[in-house]
Each structure stands twice: as structure tokens, then as C-alpha cells.
Motif scaffolding. Structure first.
Motif, PDB file in Angstrom:
ATOM      1  N   PRO A 296       0.822  -1.221   0.000  1.00  0.00           N
ATOM      2  CA  PRO A 296       0.000   0.000   0.000  1.00  0.00           C
ATOM      3  C   PRO A 296       0.854   1.269   0.000  1.00  0.00           C
ATOM      4  O   PRO A 296       2.005   1.248   0.431  1.00  0.00           O
ATOM      5  CB  PRO A 296      -0.752  -0.108   1.328  1.00  0.00           C
ATOM      6  CG  PRO A 296       0.152  -0.933   2.210  1.00  0.00           C
ATOM      7  CD  PRO A 296       0.911  -1.861   1.322  1.00  0.00           C
ATOM      8  N   ASP A 297       0.254   2.372  -0.465  1.00  0.00           N
ATOM      9  CA  ASP A 297       0.957   3.666  -0.419  1.00  0.00           C
ATOM     10  C   ASP A 297       0.866   4.285   0.960  1.00  0.00           C
ATOM     11  O   ASP A 297       1.720   5.052   1.367  1.00  0.00           O
ATOM     12  CB  ASP A 297       0.323   4.656  -1.415  1.00  0.00           C
ATOM     13  CG  ASP A 297       0.676   4.272  -2.840  1.00  0.00           C
ATOM     14  OD1 ASP A 297       1.664   3.526  -3.016  1.00  0.00           O
ATOM     15  OD2 ASP A 297      -0.060   4.695  -3.753  1.00  0.00           O
ATOM     16  N   SER A 298      -0.248   3.984   1.660  1.00  0.00           N
ATOM     17  CA  SER A 298      -0.356   4.532   3.015  1.00  0.00           C
ATOM     18  C   SER A 298      -0.340   3.375   4.013  1.00  0.00           C
ATOM     19  O   SER A 298      -0.424   2.211   3.632  1.00  0.00           O
ATOM     20  CB  SER A 298      -1.631   5.361   3.162  1.00  0.00           C
ATOM     21  OG  SER A 298      -2.753   4.520   3.061  1.00  0.00           O
ATOM     22  N   ALA A 299      -0.237   3.731   5.291  1.00  0.00           N
ATOM     23  CA  ALA A 299      -0.171   2.691   6.324  1.00  0.00           C
ATOM     24  C   ALA A 299      -1.505   1.958   6.418  1.00  0.00           C
ATOM     25  O   ALA A 299      -2.565   2.550   6.193  1.00  0.00           O
ATOM     26  CB  ALA A 299       0.157   3.348   7.653  1.00  0.00           C
ATOM     27  N   ILE A 300      -1.426   0.675   6.748  1.00  0.00           N
ATOM     28  CA  ILE A 300      -2.641  -0.116   6.953  1.00  0.00           C
ATOM     29  C   ILE A 300      -2.640  -0.654   8.375  1.00  0.00           C
ATOM     30  O   ILE A 300      -1.604  -1.104   8.878  1.00  0.00           O
ATOM     31  CB  ILE A 300      -2.701  -1.268   5.922  1.00  0.00           C
ATOM     32  CG1 ILE A 300      -2.955  -0.663   4.559  1.00  0.00           C
ATOM     33  CG2 ILE A 300      -3.760  -2.290   6.292  1.00  0.00           C
ATOM     34  CD1 ILE A 300      -3.305  -1.629   3.496  1.00  0.00           C
ATOM     35  N   TYR A 301      -3.792  -0.574   9.010  1.00  0.00           N
ATOM     36  CA  TYR A 301      -3.949  -1.075  10.374  1.00  0.00           C
ATOM     37  C   TYR A 301      -5.088  -2.073  10.305  1.00  0.00           C
ATOM     38  O   TYR A 301      -6.230  -1.696  10.025  1.00  0.00           O
ATOM     39  CB  TYR A 301      -4.314   0.110  11.271  1.00  0.00           C
ATOM     40  CG  TYR A 301      -4.290  -0.130  12.752  1.00  0.00           C
ATOM     41  CD1 TYR A 301      -3.382  -1.008  13.336  1.00  0.00           C
ATOM     42  CD2 TYR A 301      -5.166   0.555  13.591  1.00  0.00           C
ATOM     43  CE1 TYR A 301      -3.353  -1.190  14.720  1.00  0.00           C
ATOM     44  CE2 TYR A 301      -5.137   0.382  14.972  1.00  0.00           C
ATOM     45  CZ  TYR A 301      -4.236  -0.500  15.519  1.00  0.00           C
ATOM     46  OH  TYR A 301      -4.208  -0.680  16.884  1.00  0.00           O
ATOM     47  N   VAL A 302      -4.786  -3.330  10.523  1.00  0.00           N
ATOM     48  CA  VAL A 302      -5.801  -4.345  10.241  1.00  0.00           C
ATOM     49  C   VAL A 302      -5.746  -5.461  11.277  1.00  0.00           C
ATOM     50  O   VAL A 302      -4.696  -5.758  11.833  1.00  0.00           O
ATOM     51  CB  VAL A 302      -5.601  -4.879   8.789  1.00  0.00           C
ATOM     52  CG1 VAL A 302      -4.276  -5.580   8.611  1.00  0.00           C
ATOM     53  CG2 VAL A 302      -6.745  -5.781   8.367  1.00  0.00           C
ATOM     54  N   GLU A 303      -6.915  -6.048  11.491  1.00  0.00           N
ATOM     55  CA  GLU A 303      -7.016  -7.103  12.509  1.00  0.00           C
ATOM     56  C   GLU A 303      -6.407  -8.405  11.994  1.00  0.00           C
ATOM     57  O   GLU A 303      -6.680  -8.817  10.871  1.00  0.00           O
ATOM     58  CB  GLU A 303      -8.511  -7.295  12.777  1.00  0.00           C
ATOM     59  CG  GLU A 303      -8.833  -8.135  13.951  1.00  0.00           C
ATOM     60  CD  GLU A 303     -10.351  -8.165  14.155  1.00  0.00           C
ATOM     61  OE1 GLU A 303     -10.935  -7.108  14.473  1.00  0.00           O
ATOM     62  OE2 GLU A 303     -10.935  -9.240  13.982  1.00  0.00           O
ATOM     63  N   ALA A 304      -5.602  -9.032  12.817  1.00  0.00           N
ATOM     64  CA  ALA A 304      -5.037 -10.339  12.452  1.00  0.00           C
ATOM     65  C   ALA A 304      -6.099 -11.405  12.670  1.00  0.00           C
ATOM     66  O   ALA A 304      -6.892 -11.312  13.611  1.00  0.00           O
ATOM     67  CB  ALA A 304      -3.825 -10.636  13.323  1.00  0.00           C
ATOM     68  N   GLU A 305      -6.111 -12.393  11.782  1.00  0.00           N
ATOM     69  CA  GLU A 305      -7.124 -13.445  11.884  1.00  0.00           C
ATOM     70  C   GLU A 305      -6.814 -14.353  13.085  1.00  0.00           C
ATOM     71  O   GLU A 305      -7.708 -14.768  13.808  1.00  0.00           O
ATOM     72  CB  GLU A 305      -7.105 -14.267  10.597  1.00  0.00           C
ATOM     73  CG  GLU A 305      -8.328 -15.091  10.374  1.00  0.00           C
ATOM     74  CD  GLU A 305      -8.255 -15.746   9.003  1.00  0.00           C
ATOM     75  OE1 GLU A 305      -9.213 -15.601   8.240  1.00  0.00           O
ATOM     76  OE2 GLU A 305      -7.231 -16.380   8.699  1.00  0.00           O
ATOM     77  N   THR A 306      -5.522 -14.603  13.299  1.00  0.00           N
ATOM     78  CA  THR A 306      -5.123 -15.570  14.323  1.00  0.00           C
ATOM     79  C   THR A 306      -5.605 -15.185  15.719  1.00  0.00           C
ATOM     80  O   THR A 306      -6.159 -16.005  16.428  1.00  0.00           O
ATOM     81  CB  THR A 306      -3.580 -15.671  14.370  1.00  0.00           C
ATOM     82  OG1 THR A 306      -3.087 -15.662  13.048  1.00  0.00           O
ATOM     83  CG2 THR A 306      -3.114 -16.890  15.127  1.00  0.00           C
ATOM     84  N   ASP A 307      -5.350 -13.941  16.132  1.00  0.00           N
ATOM     85  CA  ASP A 307      -5.651 -13.585  17.524  1.00  0.00           C
ATOM     86  C   ASP A 307      -6.456 -12.293  17.645  1.00  0.00           C
ATOM     87  O   ASP A 307      -6.635 -11.773  18.735  1.00  0.00           O
ATOM     88  CB  ASP A 307      -4.349 -13.449  18.328  1.00  0.00           C
ATOM     89  CG  ASP A 307      -3.414 -12.417  17.709  1.00  0.00           C
ATOM     90  OD1 ASP A 307      -3.793 -11.809  16.691  1.00  0.00           O
ATOM     91  OD2 ASP A 307      -2.323 -12.208  18.254  1.00  0.00           O
ATOM     92  N   ARG A 308      -6.915 -11.784  16.483  1.00  0.00           N
ATOM     93  CA  ARG A 308      -7.768 -10.585  16.454  1.00  0.00           C
ATOM     94  C   ARG A 308      -7.084  -9.313  16.937  1.00  0.00           C
ATOM     95  O   ARG A 308      -7.731  -8.311  17.214  1.00  0.00           O
ATOM     96  CB  ARG A 308      -9.043 -10.808  17.265  1.00  0.00           C
ATOM     97  CG  ARG A 308      -9.674 -12.108  16.857  1.00  0.00           C
ATOM     98  CD  ARG A 308     -11.067 -12.264  17.276  1.00  0.00           C
ATOM     99  NE  ARG A 308     -11.730 -13.076  16.260  1.00  0.00           N
ATOM    100  CZ  ARG A 308     -13.019 -13.294  16.214  1.00  0.00           C
ATOM    101  NH1 ARG A 308     -13.797 -12.731  17.069  1.00  0.00           N
ATOM    102  NH2 ARG A 308     -13.538 -14.050  15.277  1.00  0.00           N
TER     103      ARG A 308
END
Ligand code: FAD
Length: 563
Positions: A292-304
Motif C-alpha cells: 500500500p501507499d499509506s499505512a494499513i492497520y488491520v485485525e489479524a485473523e489468528t488472535d484478532r
């Protein structure tokens, strides 16, 4: 060994030159106190180098109801954008929303609104909600399956947190503080139940043998630097290898980060455990397919847990993990499971990435100095900070927790407390108004040499207005304008500047925490010989010292590079 040398009395001794110790030193010195800072390693060489490098309000703290912490963090974010605009810059963050995620669209929207409300009156733009197509226009590489849209919001990034720490130390020194690196506090001195000073040893800095230290003053020909008392490591006359020294002050601040309990144990009193550290690791990866061009903040599937994928220093910073840590604090390194977790989750969010271990340029890991709690999940331990008075030792205070983001307000509170204990009139804290050294306006009187666009760009990001002092070195010696690291555009003058004007003691200090060349794609490995060569030519290093320093550098970064 054990030769005792006393150094002048101080109002306060600060143990640790991480962001918290540095911030406290700056504030205390600016308010007229006599300050001594001791660190067993380099300035900013502890946890403060191992973070995600965000100056953030802490969106996730909202989940734990820590509204006060979020409000304070947002206020401090604005403050740092003002006093250190060369180091702290706005960062756009995209938060994708997926159908089966733990945090659904409404939760995220509510979080965003709360964040905006708490940010009221601050300088960064408010959040926006994006449709699926808008989201994919912003980040075409995102996994489209079950994608419902995204939120876009702003926080800030401190690309080189190491230099934020350094500039606080430089400001403290400018206001009269004494700072000694490679000075290990071995014991807290106690008299009638009160702390009255510390005993410390000047430790052998990495890469040095006894003969180096003894001859260094003559070799380098460096004058004793302001802020370092004559006789300190490598700057002036010969010292015994581990000189024991004593420094006295009526107040001691234990700002040793995750090492706080180790320091307290030396006071001879029983103290309950203060730190329950959790380890966090990051991967550094070159731009990849779908990045991505900008930062991404996303939930991990493994431990949320949410994690970040952030454009950083020409590459990507991916992290972090959050695991209880009980191991050796001086040998923290990433584990195979953490690598697998971060790669798997990134590949899930950006399927074209197809990342594997071979893509990792290097990694780094650190231990968050969080308050000790027995039974909580690592990620739900509070990120608040505390100034803990020692119950059995008067005038000894330990800094527990504290983030890069809130270091300044923590320092203000700590110095208010110190002044109260000293019974001194309270000069007002001005650290939120006064620019850090690299953001101070410089009045140029001489014409400075022109540099390449690449070098100018790095100078602005690393030295800010201090660039002119680096450039002046080239006016005196044209050969210092030569680039020694083509990837970053770093020039020879920076190596000289690091040692002569920024208190670097070793090549590792110079590359990893001054010139930032050690954070390039090869972790500085392709530049280390050249940098040592510059020190040999311009600082008078012997061939022996060159060999020692380069070996020590390789050794220091070996824990970041995967085999
Ligand atoms: C993985 C991770 C991600 C993070 N991300 C962020 C983020 O994005 N944003 C944010 O705001 N915060 C973040 N943090 C938190 C932040 O980095 C830390 O809380 C902060 O850097 C702690 O600073 P400190 O000065 O207390 O400790 P440190 O930086 O560890 O400094 C302590 C110093 O004390 C010295 N010391 C120890 N023992 C002795 C002794 N006996 N004698 C002399 N010196 C001694 C050490 O050498 C060290 O330099 C993160 C932390 C981690 C680990």
C-alpha cells in the motif's frame, strides 16, 4: 578495578537515556536543575529504538476505556508535530473493514467518531469512511473477499525515534545537563532510608579493547565534549577499564525502561516487581507486490489483534507481536512463530504479496516496559504510565510504562514532582513551546555547499535545521561531501559530525542512532567499512580500532538479520 571517583553533586540523577530519561533530563535542565544522566549503553539504544515508531492517540486504547490516555496522547501528538516537525510527521492510516472481523463496521465507525471528538481542536484531519471501491482505489492490493469498506484517519510517525531521543539529550546538554553513556549504574546509594546517589561503572563500549580506550584521546584527537565531563569514555584521558564512580544527588529517577526492576534490586530493599514486559517484534521488508501507499492497520485473523503495515524509510515496517517476556532483556530477538505470524497475516491481507522469510531484510524486537500484572492477556495490559515512589527508599522514583508519544507530558509531571521534593520554586515547564534542536531556526551567515537532492532530502528528515552544522564541515574539507552509502545518500561529514557533535562513541552509535544508515536495506552492512574508513581518515582511528569497530557493528546487528 574499583577505583572510586566522585563527580560533582547534582539535583537529580536520571538512570537511562531512553525517551523517558531524555525527556526528563531536558525538562529538568530547562527548569534550571543540575542533572546527570547515565546510560549503560548509547542514547536511545534501548526500547526506544524498537517501537512501531508511531506518535499516536492510541485508537486501540478506546476499546479498554482509557479515554484519559487517548486524550493525553492526542494532545502530545500535536505538540510533537509542532516542536519536532522534522522528525514527527502526519501519517495517513487505512483501516479496512471485513465482514467476519471481530471489530465490525459499527464498532470502527464509533471508534473513529470518539477519536475525532477527543482530537477536537487538533491539527490533523478528521476520519473518513470509504466504500469498497474507494478503499480499493486507495489500496488496490487489499484482499477483496468480504471487504466492506474502510476508515481513513490520521496519526503521526516518527521515522527515526532514535533521533527524537538524541535531540532531547542534546537539548538537555544545551541547558547544562551532564550525560554519560556506557555508564552502568551498579548500585543505588542509600543513607538513612533515603537515596543519595549511585555507584556506576564506566563500561567498556562495544568494539573496544583496553588499549583502544587508553589511546583513544590521542588517536581521535577529540576534545572533551560539552556535557561529558573530562575523563569520560573515549573523549579524553585514559581511564581504567571499569572505573567505579560515585555520583550524588538528593533525588534519583529510575528511567531504565524494562530494566527498572534490575536497578531497584541494587538498593538493598525488598521491592515488589514493577515491570511485566511484553515483547513486540517487527519485520522490515522491501516494497512488494500489492504494497500500500499509506499505512494499513488491520485485525489479524489468528488472535484478532490489529497490526500495522507501514511505509517506512523506503521499505515497509510490519508489526507488531505482543507476547509476555521473561528472558534476557539484553538479548531480545524475534522467534520463528512471530515471523510466521506476521508473514501469514500480511499475505492474507495483501494476497499478491506472497511474502516468505527470504523477503525479510531484517527484524527487530523489544520489550515494552509495562506495569506488572499477573493474570491479564498481554494486549489488555494498560499502556498508562506511572511514576512509582519507592516505598522503602525516599526520593527514589521509577518510571513504569510510558510511550514515545507521551514522554514529554510524563517528563513534565516527573519534574514537577522533583521540584516539589527539592522544595524549589516552580519555574513553569516550557517543553511544549520550545522547539527541539533540529527544529530551531538557524540564521545562516555563510553560504553552505550544495548537496545532491537525495542527500538534502535525508538531511531534512534526520538533522532538520542542524543540517547546516553538518554542511559547514564540508566548507572546511571538501572531501567530507563524498557519499559513502549510495542507498541513502549519506555523506562522510555525517560520520565526523556524529562523533564530534552528537556524542557517538562507537561505530554502532554512529550508524544506528545518529546517521541512521544502519536502518537501510542491508542494515548498514554495505556501508560499515566505508564509515570506518572515514573515521580512520578524519578522526585518526587506528587500523586496530577500525577492525574492532566493524566487527562489533556486525555483531550488534547479527540479531536483526535472519540466517
Ligand atoms: C514493540 C514495541 C512497539 C512500540 N510502539 C510504540 C509506538 O508506536 N509508539 C509509542 O509511542 N510507543 C511505542 N512503544 C513504547 C515505547 O517504545 C516505550 O515505552 C519507550 O520507548 C520506553 O522508553 P524508556 O525510556 O522508558 O525505556 P528505554 O528506551 O528502554 O530506555 C531505558 C534505558 O535505560 C538504560 N539502562 C538500563 N539499565 C541501566 C543501568 N543499570 N544503568 C544505566 N542505564 C541503564 C538502557 O540502556 C536504556 O537505554 C513500543 C514499544 C515496543 C517494545
Amino acid at each position: 578495578m574499583a577505583k572510586e571517583i566522585s563527580i560533582a553533586d547534582f539535583d537529580v540523577i536520571v538512570i537511562g537515556a531512553g525517551i523517558n530519561g531524555a525527556g526528563i533530563a531536558r525538562d529538568a535542565a530547562m527548569r534550571g536543575l543540575k542533572v546527570l544522566v547515565l546510560d549503560k549503553g548509547d542514547i536511545g539504544g534501548g526500547t526506544s529504538s524498537w517501537s512501531t515508531r508511531l506518535i499516536h492517540g492510541g485508537l486501540r486504547y478506546l476499546e479498554h476505556g482509557e479515554l484519559g490516555l487517548v486524550r493525553e496522547s492526542l494532545r502530545e501528538r500535536d505538540c510533537l508535530l509542532n516542536i519536532a516537525p522534522h522528525l514527527v510527521r502526519p501519517l495517513q492510516i487505512l483501516l479496512p473493514i471485513y465482514k467476519h472481523a471481530h471489530r465490525g463496521g459499527w464498532t470502527i465507525r464509533a471508534g473513529m467518531i470518539a477519536y475525532d471528538v477527543l482530537s477536537f481542536g487538533k491539527s490533523l484531519p478528521r476520519h473518513r469512511m470509504l466504500s469498497v471501491s474507494e478503499t480499493l482505489r486507495q489500496a488496490p492490493g487489499l484482499n477483496r473477499e468480504d471487504l466492506l469498506g474502510a476508515a481513513v484517519y490520521f496519526d503521526a510517525q516518527v521515522e527515526f525515534a532514535e533521533r527524537l531521543v538524541l535531540e532531547n539529550v542534546l537539548a538537555a546538554i544545551e541547558h547544562g545537563a551532564t550525560v554519560i553513556t556506557y555508564a552502568h549504574v551498579e548500585r543505588l546509594l542509600i543513607e538513612n532510608g533515603k537515596v543519595c546517589g549511585v555507584e556506576y561503572s564506566v563500561v567498556q563500549s562495544p568494539g573496544f579493547k583496553k588499549q583502544d580506550r587508553v589511546s583513544r584521546g590521542q588517536e581521535g584527537g577529540l576534545p572533551p565534549q560539552r556535557g561529558c565531563p573530562a575523563g569520560d569514555p573515549g573523549l579524553a584521558p585514559a581511564l581504567p577499564l571499569r572505573a567505579q564512580r560515585v555520583a550524588t544527588a538528593p533525588i534519583v529517577i529510575n528511567a531504565a525502561g524494562p530494566w527498572i526492576d534490575q536497578v531497584l534490586m541494587t538498593s538493598g530493599a525488598d521491592s515488589s516487581r514493577l515491570i511485566g514486559g511484553t515483547k513486540g517484534s517487527h519485520l522490515v521488508i522491501a516494497p512488494f507486490a500489492g504494497a500500500p501507499d499509506s499505512a494499513i492497520y488491520v485485525e489479524a485473523e489468528t488472535d484478532r489483534r490489529p497490526f500495522f503495515i507501514i511505509p517506512w524509510n523506503g521499505n515497509y515496517l510490519i508489526g507488531t507481536t505482543d507476547i509476555r517476556y521473561h528472558g534476557d532483556l539484553d538479548r531480545v530477538r524475534i522467534e520463528a512463530e512471530e515471523i510466521e505470524y506476521l508473514l501469514r497475516e500480511t499475505n492474507r491481507v495483501i494476497p499478491t504479496a506472497q511474502l516468505n522469510r527470504a523477503h525479510i531484510l531484517y527484524t527487530y524486537s523489544g520489550v515494552r516496559p509495562l506495569p506488572f500484572v499477573n493474570d491479564k492477556e498481554a494486549q489488555s495490559i494498560t499502556r498508562k504510565r506511572f511514576i512509582r515512589a519507592s516505598p522503602q527508599r525516599d526520593n527514589l522514583f521509577s518510571i513504569v510504562g510510558g510511550k514515545l508519544t507521551t514522554y514529554r507530558s510524563l517528563a513534565q509531571e516527573t519534574v514537577d514532582l522533583i521540584l516539589k521534593r527539592l522544595g524549589k520554586n516552580k519555574p513553569t515547564c516550557t517543553t511544549d513551546q520550545v522547539a527541539l534542536p533540529g527544529a530551531m531556526v538557524q540564521h545562516e551567515i555563510v553560504e553552505l555547499p550544495k548537496l545532491s537532492e537525495q542527500t538534502n532530502h535525508r538531511f531534512a528528515r534526520i538533522y532538520g535545521t542542524r543540517s547546516s552544522a553538518v554542511k559547514k564541515l564540508i566548507s572546511d574539507d571538501f572531501s567530507l561531501g563524498e557519499i559513502f552509502d549510495p542507498e541513502t545518500g549519506a555523506i562522510a561529514a555525517e560520520v565526523v559530525f556524529a562523533f564530534k557533535s552528537e556524542f557517538a562513541q562507537t561505530l554502532s552509535d554512529c550508524l544506528l542512532r545518529r546517521t541512521m544508515v544502519g536502518l537501510n536495506s542491508t542494515c548498514g552492512l554495505d556501508a560499515v567499512e566505508a564509515a570506518a574508513g572515514i573515521a580512520q581518515k578524519h578522526l585518526g582511528w587506528s587500523a586496530h580500532r577500525v577492525a574492532q569497530e566493524t566487527a562489533a557493528y556486525r555483531n550488534e546487528i547479527s540479531r536483526r538479520i535472519l540466517r
